[in-house]
Design an enzyme around this catalytic site. Sequence first.
Site, PDB file in Angstrom:
ATOM      1  N   HIS A  70       0.811  -1.337  -0.201  1.00  0.00           N
ATOM      2  CA  HIS A  70       0.001  -0.056  -0.050  1.00  0.00           C
ATOM      3  C   HIS A  70       0.793   1.331   0.003  1.00  0.00           C
ATOM      4  O   HIS A  70       0.431   2.189   0.752  1.00  0.00           O
ATOM      5  CB  HIS A  70      -1.002   0.048   1.378  1.00  0.00           C
ATOM      6  CG  HIS A  70      -2.061  -0.991   1.128  1.00  0.00           C
ATOM      7  ND1 HIS A  70      -3.459  -0.808   0.756  1.00  0.00           N
ATOM      8  CD2 HIS A  70      -1.880  -2.373   1.454  1.00  0.00           C
ATOM      9  CE1 HIS A  70      -3.949  -2.158   0.841  1.00  0.00           C
ATOM     10  NE2 HIS A  70      -3.211  -2.935   1.457  1.00  0.00           N
ATOM     11  N   ASN A 143     -10.335  -2.823   2.127  1.00  0.00           N
ATOM     12  CA  ASN A 143     -10.174  -2.810   0.801  1.00  0.00           C
ATOM     13  C   ASN A 143     -11.254  -2.694   0.047  1.00  0.00           C
ATOM     14  O   ASN A 143     -12.228  -2.624   0.468  1.00  0.00           O
ATOM     15  CB  ASN A 143      -9.543  -4.058   0.438  1.00  0.00           C
ATOM     16  CG  ASN A 143      -7.964  -4.279   0.563  1.00  0.00           C
ATOM     17  OD1 ASN A 143      -7.301  -3.262   0.999  1.00  0.00           O
ATOM     18  ND2 ASN A 143      -7.366  -5.454   0.555  1.00  0.00           N
TER      19      ASN A 143
HETATM   20 FE1  HDD Z   1      -2.618  -4.943   5.061  1.00  0.00          FE
HETATM   21  C1  HDD Z   1      -1.194  -1.685   4.912  1.00  0.00           C
HETATM   22  C2  HDD Z   1      -5.588  -3.520   3.824  1.00  0.00           C
HETATM   23  C3  HDD Z   1      -4.037  -7.927   5.115  1.00  0.00           C
HETATM   24  C4  HDD Z   1       0.178  -6.080   6.606  1.00  0.00           C
HETATM   25  N1  HDD Z   1      -3.131  -2.929   4.586  1.00  0.00           N
HETATM   26  C5  HDD Z   1      -2.461  -2.020   4.459  1.00  0.00           C
HETATM   27  C6  HDD Z   1      -3.434  -0.811   4.232  1.00  0.00           C
HETATM   28  C7  HDD Z   1      -4.432  -1.139   3.929  1.00  0.00           C
HETATM   29  C8  HDD Z   1      -4.623  -2.640   4.224  1.00  0.00           C
HETATM   30  C9  HDD Z   1      -5.758  -0.373   3.526  1.00  0.00           C
HETATM   31  C10 HDD Z   1      -2.874   0.799   3.930  1.00  0.00           C
HETATM   32  C11 HDD Z   1      -3.074   1.476   5.261  1.00  0.00           C
HETATM   33  C12 HDD Z   1      -2.734   2.935   4.892  1.00  0.00           C
HETATM   34  O1  HDD Z   1      -3.357   3.559   4.159  1.00  0.00           O
HETATM   35  O2  HDD Z   1      -1.622   3.251   5.473  1.00  0.00           O
HETATM   36  N2  HDD Z   1      -4.275  -5.561   4.668  1.00  0.00           N
HETATM   37  C13 HDD Z   1      -5.598  -4.947   4.165  1.00  0.00           C
HETATM   38  C14 HDD Z   1      -6.341  -5.841   4.177  1.00  0.00           C
HETATM   39  C15 HDD Z   1      -6.234  -6.978   4.437  1.00  0.00           C
HETATM   40  C16 HDD Z   1      -4.749  -7.027   4.874  1.00  0.00           C
HETATM   41  C17 HDD Z   1      -8.126  -5.503   3.856  1.00  0.00           C
HETATM   42  C18 HDD Z   1      -7.130  -8.451   4.585  1.00  0.00           C
HETATM   43  C19 HDD Z   1      -8.239  -8.509   4.765  1.00  0.00           C
HETATM   44  N3  HDD Z   1      -2.223  -6.698   5.703  1.00  0.00           N
HETATM   45  C20 HDD Z   1      -2.691  -7.689   5.701  1.00  0.00           C
HETATM   46  C21 HDD Z   1      -1.998  -8.884   6.323  1.00  0.00           C
HETATM   47  C22 HDD Z   1      -0.831  -8.352   6.925  1.00  0.00           C
HETATM   48  C23 HDD Z   1      -1.041  -6.964   6.376  1.00  0.00           C
HETATM   49  C24 HDD Z   1      -2.533 -10.347   6.503  1.00  0.00           C
HETATM   50  C25 HDD Z   1       0.204  -8.869   7.690  1.00  0.00           C
HETATM   51  C26 HDD Z   1      -0.034  -9.816   8.525  1.00  0.00           C
HETATM   52  N4  HDD Z   1      -0.785  -4.256   5.532  1.00  0.00           N
HETATM   53  C27 HDD Z   1       0.087  -4.734   6.296  1.00  0.00           C
HETATM   54  C28 HDD Z   1       1.332  -3.747   6.816  1.00  0.00           C
HETATM   55  C29 HDD Z   1       0.864  -2.447   6.216  1.00  0.00           C
HETATM   56  C30 HDD Z   1      -0.388  -2.786   5.430  1.00  0.00           C
HETATM   57  C31 HDD Z   1       2.658  -4.577   6.513  1.00  0.00           C
HETATM   58  C32 HDD Z   1       1.846  -1.804   5.387  1.00  0.00           C
HETATM   59  C33 HDD Z   1       1.696  -0.343   5.939  1.00  0.00           C
HETATM   60  C34 HDD Z   1       1.093  -0.262   6.910  1.00  0.00           C
HETATM   61  O3  HDD Z   1       0.452  -1.578   7.253  1.00  0.00           O
HETATM   62  O4  HDD Z   1       0.818   0.723   7.643  1.00  0.00           O
HETATM   63  O5  HDD Z   1       1.566  -4.013   8.077  1.00  0.00           O
END
Ligand code: HDD
Length: 510
Positions: A70, A143
């Site tokens: 993202h 999402n």
């Molecule tokens: Fe995630 C960012 C949505 C599964 C780990 N995720 C991130 C963002 C969104 C989502 C909207 C951006 C937030 C922003 O605008 O700063 N992610 C989802 C959805 C998931 C999902 C809807 C499943 C239903 N994500 C998911 C899993 C993991 C992560 C299973 C790890 C175990 N996601 C992350 C992260 C991020 C992220 C690495 C990257 C930057 C942040 O978190 O803030 O932690």
Amino acid sequence: MKHITLFAALAISGQALFAQTMRTNTGAIIGDNQNSKTIGNNGQVLLEDIHLIEKLAAFDRERIPERVVHARGAGAYGEFVAAADFSEVTKAKMFSAKGKKTPLFVRFSTVVHQSGSPETYRDPRGFAVKFYTEEGNYDLVGNNLPVFFIRDAIKFPDMVHAFKPSPLTNEASHPRRVFDFFANVPEATHMLTWLFSDYGIPANFREMNGSGVHAFKWVNEQGEVTYVKYTWKSKQGERNLEQAEADKIQATMTEHATMDLFNNIKAGNFPKWDLYVQLLKAEQFGALDFNPLDVTKVWPEAVAKLNLVGTMTLNKNVENYFQEVEQSAFSPGTLVPGIEPSEDKLLQGRLFSYFDTQRYRMGGNFQQLPVNAPKVESYNYNQNGVMSSKKQNFGDINYQPSVNRPEVKDDSKFKYSVSKFKNTETAQAKISKPNDFQQAGELYRSFSKKDQDNLIANLSGALKQVNNNTTVAKMIFYFYQADRDYGMRLAKELNLSRAELEQVLSNTQK
Ligand code: HDD
């Protein structure tokens, strides 16, 4: 002075004209911002030109690590107005009265590619909302698509690696690697059907729906738990791009969705979304033929109807992209009393990952930044660390309980809800009722003829780039199990007969 006035007059049109003398970070007026201090006109530059050193040092530190997923996004402020009183199901105050207003910040994003990448790629879109409620912040980090690829966070890093550039060549996301991973992930069939349909490329951020994706728990004053799923419906309508339309935009613009959001808000054309909630009691789970805590499933409306919760309006652009959008930090663990995580394994992993990633990107005090800070005072004795800047006038006491300061206390009314366990043991196993294919088939059959044609064209187009027949055969077999016609059409596009398919599959099983 004359020079400064001229500069001010040239300021970007529409902004207030101002005269501003430049000063260093420590407040001294800058004598020369164009010429370094040198020995003579042509000699070496002097280290004692503090302004030069400070300016270069600031520039050298402009980047923080981009989000690991993202990375590309756009944000705006707005307001949520509740449409009904849900206090029978949740004690969260923001949902307790019709007309109740809560300020908020939203960040929309693409998922896989780097922060400078085009917004036209086939990719889910992030839909992250931070509600600044009177009881602290509540982040709904969802999402645009209502389901997800995998159902256990332990698979997430591998999945993201398969989507990201090759570790060998740095070649961008390639179907060869993506499907090499998914050929062993049957539960992705439903999400892949969404992604390769036209829903995989929303026209922009305003004209897309959103979803909380997981089931969460709503908890009322009596401690009773109801499971919920959230859906955002765009009042602008939902519009997607066909691959050819996306390619055309991509040829000239990388940030069409970001600018669409910014320009519409600037023009006073404020985008709106209705928020709906579906409610299920744990006692209803047994009757379902799928696991309702499985993030690869939707709750069909026939199982749980959509109830209108309120409307969100985005009405204010950010003033500084880096400070407000790049540094905005969301987490599914940012919750208020009355809203709790469900047992969904993917969600449970996310509860750790987001706070961890924010601490890595911005340091332990990221919640003190204005965009992330709650509007209510957060009083506790977490202290110090890099860039501690929140006002903390504890006096002499920074511990609790304290005989001398009995007024600082927790409140047992706000304890987490209680889960009961009996006759159970720990496990490292798949969930019960995985039912990997049924909803993917239902989604395929719900598409119009044109939507089905586009899905087949998009998916077979990607699978044609996969150079391993076993991978292709396994993928087709998943889609075939979702819907016979779906699988047969893909097999035809890929020139694989049923006999060939079966042969490849039986060879892999030997
Ligand atoms: Fe995630 C960012 C949505 C599964 C780990 N995720 C991130 C963002 C969104 C989502 C909207 C951006 C937030 C922003 O605008 O700063 N992610 C989802 C959805 C998931 C999902 C809807 C499943 C239903 N994500 C998911 C899993 C993991 C992560 C299973 C790890 C175990 N996601 C992350 C992260 C991020 C992220 C690495 C990257 C930057 C942040 O978190 O803030 O932690």
